[in-house]
Design a protein around this motif. Structure first.
Motif, PDB file in Angstrom:
ATOM      1  N   GLY A 102       0.824  -1.208   0.000  1.00 20.96           N
ATOM      2  CA  GLY A 102       0.000   0.000   0.000  1.00 20.96           C
ATOM      3  C   GLY A 102       0.856   1.255   0.000  1.00 20.96           C
ATOM      4  N   PRO A 103       0.237   2.407   0.246  1.00 14.72           N
ATOM      5  CA  PRO A 103       0.976   3.677   0.228  1.00 14.72           C
ATOM      6  C   PRO A 103       2.074   3.714   1.286  1.00 14.72           C
ATOM      7  N   ARG A 104       3.082   4.510   1.049  1.00 21.76           N
ATOM      8  CA  ARG A 104       4.212   4.631   1.968  1.00 21.76           C
ATOM      9  C   ARG A 104       3.928   5.585   3.121  1.00 21.76           C
ATOM     10  N   LEU A 105       2.709   5.637   3.580  1.00 24.70           N
ATOM     11  CA  LEU A 105       2.347   6.568   4.641  1.00 24.70           C
ATOM     12  C   LEU A 105       3.120   6.325   5.924  1.00 24.70           C
ATOM     13  N   ASN A 106       3.401   5.068   6.227  1.00 26.05           N
ATOM     14  CA  ASN A 106       4.092   4.731   7.471  1.00 26.05           C
ATOM     15  C   ASN A 106       5.556   4.369   7.242  1.00 26.05           C
ATOM     16  N   PHE A 107       6.113   4.796   6.121  1.00 27.76           N
ATOM     17  CA  PHE A 107       7.501   4.477   5.816  1.00 27.76           C
ATOM     18  C   PHE A 107       8.397   5.683   6.042  1.00 27.76           C
ATOM     19  N   LYS A 108       9.545   5.437   6.627  1.00 24.56           N
ATOM     20  CA  LYS A 108      10.541   6.487   6.819  1.00 24.56           C
ATOM     21  C   LYS A 108      11.578   6.355   5.696  1.00 24.56           C
ATOM     22  N   ARG A 109      11.915   7.467   5.064  1.00 25.43           N
ATOM     23  CA  ARG A 109      12.872   7.457   3.961  1.00 25.43           C
ATOM     24  C   ARG A 109      14.265   7.778   4.470  1.00 25.43           C
ATOM     25  N   SER A 110      15.231   6.992   4.015  1.00 29.80           N
ATOM     26  CA  SER A 110      16.646   7.242   4.258  1.00 29.80           C
ATOM     27  C   SER A 110      17.344   7.238   2.909  1.00 29.80           C
ATOM     28  N   ILE A 111      18.520   7.776   2.857  1.00 25.25           N
ATOM     29  CA  ILE A 111      19.337   7.733   1.649  1.00 25.25           C
ATOM     30  C   ILE A 111      20.475   6.751   1.906  1.00 25.25           C
ATOM     31  N   VAL A 112      20.662   5.791   0.985  1.00 30.11           N
ATOM     32  CA  VAL A 112      21.714   4.783   1.152  1.00 30.11           C
ATOM     33  C   VAL A 112      22.616   4.769  -0.088  1.00 30.11           C
ATOM     34  N   LYS A 113      23.840   4.352   0.107  1.00 34.28           N
ATOM     35  CA  LYS A 113      24.802   4.217  -0.983  1.00 34.28           C
ATOM     36  C   LYS A 113      24.456   2.969  -1.791  1.00 34.28           C
ATOM     37  N   SER A 114      24.640   3.022  -3.093  1.00 32.71           N
ATOM     38  CA  SER A 114      24.428   1.836  -3.926  1.00 32.71           C
ATOM     39  C   SER A 114      25.627   1.647  -4.841  1.00 32.71           C
ATOM     40  N   ILE A 115      25.711   0.448  -5.402  1.00 35.63           N
ATOM     41  CA  ILE A 115      26.813   0.117  -6.307  1.00 35.63           C
ATOM     42  C   ILE A 115      26.262  -0.750  -7.433  1.00 35.63           C
ATOM     43  N   LYS A 116      26.833  -0.592  -8.622  1.00 38.77           N
ATOM     44  CA  LYS A 116      26.426  -1.405  -9.765  1.00 38.77           C
ATOM     45  C   LYS A 116      26.818  -2.861  -9.528  1.00 38.77           C
ATOM     46  N   LEU A 117      25.909  -3.776  -9.840  1.00 34.52           N
ATOM     47  CA  LEU A 117      26.195  -5.198  -9.697  1.00 34.52           C
ATOM     48  C   LEU A 117      27.367  -5.607 -10.591  1.00 34.52           C
ATOM     49  N   SER A 118      27.468  -5.022 -11.760  1.00 35.51           N
ATOM     50  CA  SER A 118      28.544  -5.382 -12.689  1.00 35.51           C
ATOM     51  C   SER A 118      29.932  -5.188 -12.070  1.00 35.51           C
ATOM     52  N   LYS A 119      30.059  -4.275 -11.137  1.00 33.47           N
ATOM     53  CA  LYS A 119      31.351  -4.055 -10.471  1.00 33.47           C
ATOM     54  C   LYS A 119      31.733  -5.221  -9.565  1.00 33.47           C
ATOM     55  N   LYS A 120      30.750  -6.007  -9.146  1.00 33.80           N
ATOM     56  CA  LYS A 120      31.011  -7.133  -8.241  1.00 33.80           C
ATOM     57  C   LYS A 120      31.197  -8.456  -8.990  1.00 33.80           C
ATOM     58  N   ILE A 121      30.821  -8.501 -10.263  1.00 34.80           N
ATOM     59  CA  ILE A 121      30.997  -9.726 -11.055  1.00 34.80           C
ATOM     60  C   ILE A 121      32.342  -9.632 -11.754  1.00 34.80           C
ATOM     61  N   THR A 122      33.385 -10.072 -11.052  1.00 34.37           N
ATOM     62  CA  THR A 122      34.750  -9.948 -11.563  1.00 34.37           C
ATOM     63  C   THR A 122      35.348 -11.297 -11.952  1.00 34.37           C
ATOM     64  N   SER A 123      34.653 -12.384 -11.613  1.00 35.71           N
ATOM     65  CA  SER A 123      35.106 -13.730 -11.970  1.00 35.71           C
ATOM     66  C   SER A 123      33.874 -14.617 -12.084  1.00 35.71           C
ATOM     67  N   ASN A 124      34.078 -15.910 -12.290  1.00 33.41           N
ATOM     68  CA  ASN A 124      32.947 -16.821 -12.414  1.00 33.41           C
ATOM     69  C   ASN A 124      32.190 -16.948 -11.103  1.00 33.41           C
ATOM     70  N   ILE A 125      30.875 -16.940 -11.214  1.00 34.95           N
ATOM     71  CA  ILE A 125      29.977 -17.055 -10.062  1.00 34.95           C
ATOM     72  C   ILE A 125      29.062 -18.235 -10.316  1.00 34.95           C
ATOM     73  N   GLN A 126      28.978 -19.142  -9.362  1.00 37.89           N
ATOM     74  CA  GLN A 126      28.118 -20.308  -9.513  1.00 37.89           C
ATOM     75  C   GLN A 126      26.645 -19.926  -9.373  1.00 37.89           C
ATOM     76  N   LEU A 127      26.295 -19.147  -8.330  1.00 36.11           N
ATOM     77  CA  LEU A 127      24.906 -18.771  -8.068  1.00 36.11           C
ATOM     78  C   LEU A 127      24.823 -17.303  -7.675  1.00 36.11           C
ATOM     79  N   LEU A 128      23.932 -16.587  -8.344  1.00 38.46           N
ATOM     80  CA  LEU A 128      23.673 -15.184  -8.039  1.00 38.46           C
ATOM     81  C   LEU A 128      22.221 -15.072  -7.599  1.00 38.46           C
TER      82      LEU A 128
END
Length: 140
Positions: A30-56
């Motif tokens: 439903g609406p975000r009436l009871n939600f508090k907003r914060s600002i968080v840092k994010s990073i591109k997933l592509s930056k973390k895929i640097t070698s072979n990964i079995q399960l993502l």
């Protein structure tokens, strides 16, 4: 994880039982009436895929399609992807058909809620309107 390296809105409801990064203002709860907003840092997933990964495993509350699109060129390093697809969140950009097409282009075999999707045929299925969450497994 995100499709960009910019700060993101992060919403947590007052009793801390729900959260989202959805920027649509509403969620399946439903609406975000009871939600508090914060600002968080994010990073591109592509930056973390640097070698072979079995399960993502991806559970990013409505930004599944954007993140897969951003890291598309690195998906050849991933053996299997498990996605919690949030149907009601960020509907405009998070389109199930776009997500499936991206996974098919990356040569994954796709299974949605136990239903195998043949990667050589056009996907045409009805999304259960009462089900806000679907499990997508993409494997080689």
């Amino acid at each position: 994880m995100s499709d960009n390296d910019k700060p993101q809105n992060f919403y947590v409801n007052k009793d801390k039982t729900g959260w989202s990064i959805s920027n649509t203002g509403d969620s399946e709860f439903g609406p975000r009436l009871n939600f508090k907003r914060s600002i968080v840092k994010s990073i591109k997933l592509s930056k973390k895929i640097t070698s072979n990964i079995q399960l993502l495993k991806i559970d990013i509350e409505g930004f599944e399609t954007q993140v897969i699109k951003e890291c598309f060129k690195k998906l050849n390093n991933v053996g299997e992807i498990y996605i919690e697809y949030h149907r009601y969140m960020n509907k405009k950009q998070n389109n199930i058909y776009s997500l499936i097409n991206l996974l098919r282009k990356a040569k994954f075999n796709i299974n949605i809620d136990g239903i195998a999707i043949n990667s050589n045929k056009k996907v045409k299925f009805e999304v259960n309107s009462k089900k806000p969450l679907m499990i997508i497994r993409a494997r080689r």
